[in-house]
Enzyme design. Structure first.
Site, short mmCIF file in Angstrom:
data_model
loop_
_atom_site.label_atom_id
_atom_site.label_comp_id
_atom_site.label_asym_id
_atom_site.label_seq_id
_atom_site.Cartn_x
_atom_site.Cartn_y
_atom_site.Cartn_z
N THR A 162 33.23 12.53 50.99
CA THR A 162 32.28 13.94 50.43
C THR A 162 33.49 13.14 49.33
OG1 THR A 162 33.89 15.37 51.32
CG2 THR A 162 31.98 15.25 52.85
N CYS A 163 32.63 14.46 48.37
CA CYS A 163 33.57 13.93 46.92
C CYS A 163 35.62 14.20 47.40
CB CYS A 163 32.97 15.13 45.86
SG CYS A 163 31.76 14.49 45.64
N GLU A 179 33.00 27.37 51.59
CA GLU A 179 31.25 26.96 50.95
C GLU A 179 30.65 25.77 52.01
OE1 GLU A 179 31.14 23.31 50.76
OE2 GLU A 179 32.60 22.27 51.25
N GLN A 188 28.32 23.51 52.03
CA GLN A 188 27.58 22.28 51.75
C GLN A 188 28.53 21.25 53.00
OE1 GLN A 188 28.56 24.16 48.90
NE2 GLN A 188 26.77 23.88 47.71
N GLN A 248 27.46 17.70 55.58
CA GLN A 248 27.97 16.37 55.10
C GLN A 248 28.12 15.79 56.61
OE1 GLN A 248 30.68 17.49 52.23
NE2 GLN A 248 29.22 17.02 50.22
N GLY A 278 26.71 30.25 22.18
CA GLY A 278 27.29 29.24 21.64
C GLY A 278 27.65 28.11 23.26
N GLY A 295 30.01 26.35 25.63
CA GLY A 295 30.32 26.76 26.16
C GLY A 295 30.21 26.07 27.71
N MET A 302 31.63 27.36 30.86
CA MET A 302 31.90 28.60 31.88
C MET A 302 30.50 29.06 31.17
SD MET A 302 35.06 29.97 32.91
CE MET A 302 36.11 30.36 30.76
N SER A 303 30.09 29.00 30.00
CA SER A 303 28.80 30.02 29.95
C SER A 303 28.08 28.50 30.64
CB SER A 303 28.22 30.03 28.59
OG SER A 303 28.20 28.42 27.38
#
Length: 423
Positions: free
Chosen positions: A49-50, A116, A118, A122, A191, A193, A195-196
Site C-alpha cells: 500500500t502507500c 481508517e 481502507q 487492501q 481562497g 488554500g 485545507m479549504s
C-alpha cells in the site's frame, strides 16, 4: 510449519523507498510469482500500500533463516536498493508476533490514521491475489480469515473509527451536526488554500448540490471551479453570493476581513434567517469573529476545528486500548488452534483405526444381520457408530486440551504407541 513476516511501513521507511515496491508499475511480474518458487515456502501473502510493504509466509521452521535471507534478497532486487539500505527499513516478525502484527494492521491500529477503513480492503485484496496465485493453504487461509474477523470485532466493539481526525473531516462532522443532511446544500470557497480544498472535497462526497469559488486571482478561481464543477466568482461578488449558500470555507489569509459582521447580517436578512455555517481556516482570520454572534450563524475557526480533531484523536487512542485487548485475546485463540495442528494427524488415524475395527466386526456379523429388517440393520450400524464416537471422545478431547498446554506431542506419541498407529 512456522509463520514469518518481513516488511516496512511509514514508521520505518520513507516514501521514496516504499514506492519502489508498488504493484502498479507496468511490466513487472507479481512478487508472488517469485516467492512461490523459493524453496521451503509453502504459502505467501504480499501486501503493498502507500504506507506499507509486507510479505507474510509459512515455511518449514528449520528453514526460517534461509527463507528470511531469500525474501530480503528478493526485496532488495525488486526495490533496486542495497541489502544494507533495505535492512535499515525492515522489521522481521515470526510466530505469534507476526500474527499479532497482521491482526493490528487489518484492524487499522498500525495505520497512519488509526481507525481508517481502507487498510482492511487492501488486506482482503492482497489475500485474493494470493489465492489466485495458488499460494495459500490451511495456515494462511485460517490466519487471514481470522484477521478479517478480528478487524470486524474491533470495529463493532470499539469506537476506533468514530469521529473526525483531520480538519477536513471535522468540517464535515460539524456541518452534519448543524444541517443533519448535507445533500442539496451549496458551498462557497473563498481562497484557494489546500485545507479549504480538502474540506470542500470531503463535503462534496456528502452530496453537496453546487459550489462557488471566489479568489483574489480570478484565473485560480476558474481553475478550482472547474475541478469541482462549480462556478467562479470575484471577491466583490461574495456579499451577493452569501444569500444563496449554506456553507462558507474561507482561507485567503488577507490582512483585512474578507467577511465582516455587517456583510453576514445583511445576507441573513435576505436568506430569511436560514442557517449559515462559516469555516474560517485562514491565518490571519478571514471572517470577523463578531459574525458568529448573529443568530443562525455558526462560525468555527482553525483552532475550533483542531480542538475537535485533538479530542477525537484522544478518543481513538482510548478506544485503541480496548482494541489491543481484543487482539491479545484473538492471538491467544489462534495460538491455541495452531497448537492443535500437531495432534490432528494422530486424531485422524485414531478415528480411522477404531472405525476400521467397527467395520470389520460388522462384516463378521453379516450372516446373522441379513435376518434383520432393513430398519433394524440401520439401528445396529447407528449403535456401533455411537459407541465408536463415545470411545473416541474422551481421548481426542484430552489430546486437544493437552496440545493447548504444549503437551500435545507427548500425549500423541503415547496414544500412537498404545494403539499401534502406523505413522
Amino acid at each position: 510449519m512456522g509463520i514469518l513476516l518481513i516488511g516496512m511501513s511509514h514508521k520505518t521507511s520513507p516514501l521514496a523507498v516504499r514506492e519502489r515496491f508498488s504493484l502498479s508499475c507496468e511490466n513487472r511480474d507479481h512478487p508472488l510469482d517469485r516467492i512461490r518458487q523459493m524453496p521451503s515456502i509453502r504459502e505467501a501473502l504480499y501486501l503493498a500500500t502507500c504506507n506499507r510493504v509486507e510479505v507474510l509466509v509459512s515455511a518449514a521452521e528449520e528453514a526460517e533463516q534461509a527463507v528470511e535471507e531469500g525474501l530480503k534478497a528478493l526485496m532488495a532486487e525488486r526495490g533496486g536498493i542495497s541489502g544494507q539500505e533495505l535492512e535499515r527499513c525492515l522489521y522481521t516478525l515470526s510466530g505469534a508476533e507476526a500474527v499479532r502484527h497482521l491482526f493490528r494492521v487489518a484492524s487499522s491500529l498500525d495505520s497512519l490514521v488509526m481507525g481508517e477503513p481502507q487498510i482492511l480492503g487492501q488486506v482482503k485484496e492482497a489475500y485474493r491475489e494470493a489465492v489466485e496465485h495458488g499460494v495459500t493453504g490451511i495456515l494462511l487461509n485460517r490466519i487471514l480469515h481470522h484477521a478479517f474477523q478480528v478487524a470486524k470485532r474491533v470495529r463493532t466493539e470499539t469506537g476506533i473509527a468514530d469521529n473526525a481526525v483531520s480538519v477536513g473531516y471535522a468540517a464535515v462532522e460539524l456541518a452534519k451536526k448543524i444541517f443533519g443532511r448535507l445533500d442539496g446544500k451549496v458551498i462557497l470557497l473563498v481562497g484557494a488554500g489546500e485545507m479549504s480544498e480538502l474540506a470542500a472535497r470531503h463535503l462534496l462526497k456528502q452530496g453537496i448540490k453546487s459550489i462557488f469559488v471566489a479568489n483574489r486571482t480570478h484565473a485560480r478561481a476558474l481553475e478550482m471551479a472547474e475541478q469541482f464543477e462549480g462556478k467562479a466568482v470575484v471577491l466583490e461578488q461574495v456579499p451577493e453570493v452569501l444569500k444563496s449558500v449554506d456553507i462558507v470555507i474561507s482561507s485567503t489569509g488577507a490582512s483585512n476581513y474578507v467577511l465582516t459582521r455587517d456583510m453576514v447580517a445583511a445576507a441573513l436578512r435576505r436568506r430569511k434567517n436560514r442557517f449559515l455555517f462559516l469555516i474560517d481556516i485562514a491565518v490571519p482570520r478571514d471572517i470577523e469573529p463578531a459574525a458568529g454572534d448573529i443568530d443562525n450563524v455558526y462560525l468555527y475557526n482553525i483552532d475550533h476545528l483542531q480542538e475537535l480533531v485533538d479530542e477525537n484523536r484522544n478518543h481513538r487512542l482510548r478506544e485503541a486500548e480496548k482494541a489491543e485487548a481484543i487482539i491479545e485475546e484473538e492471538v491467544g485463540n489462534h495460538t491455541a488452534w495452531l497448537s492443535t495442528l500437531d495432534v490432528v494427524p494422530t486424531i485422524v488415524e485414531f478415528r480411522e483405526k477404531i472405525e476400521g475395527i467397527m467395520k470389520a466386526e460388522l462384516g463378521k456379523s453379516a450372516s446373522w444381520r441379513h435376518s434383520l429388517s432393513e430398519i433394524d440393520q440401520r439401528h445396529v450400524e447407528s449403535l456401533m457408530a455411537s459407541i465408536v464416537n463415545k470411545i473416541l471422545h474422551e481421548p481426542t478431547a484430552c489430546l486437544r486440551e493437552q496440545s493447548r498446554n504444549r503437551n500435545g506431542k507427548a500425549y500423541a506419541a503415547a496414544l500412537r504407541k498404545l494403539f499401534k498407529l502406523e505413522r
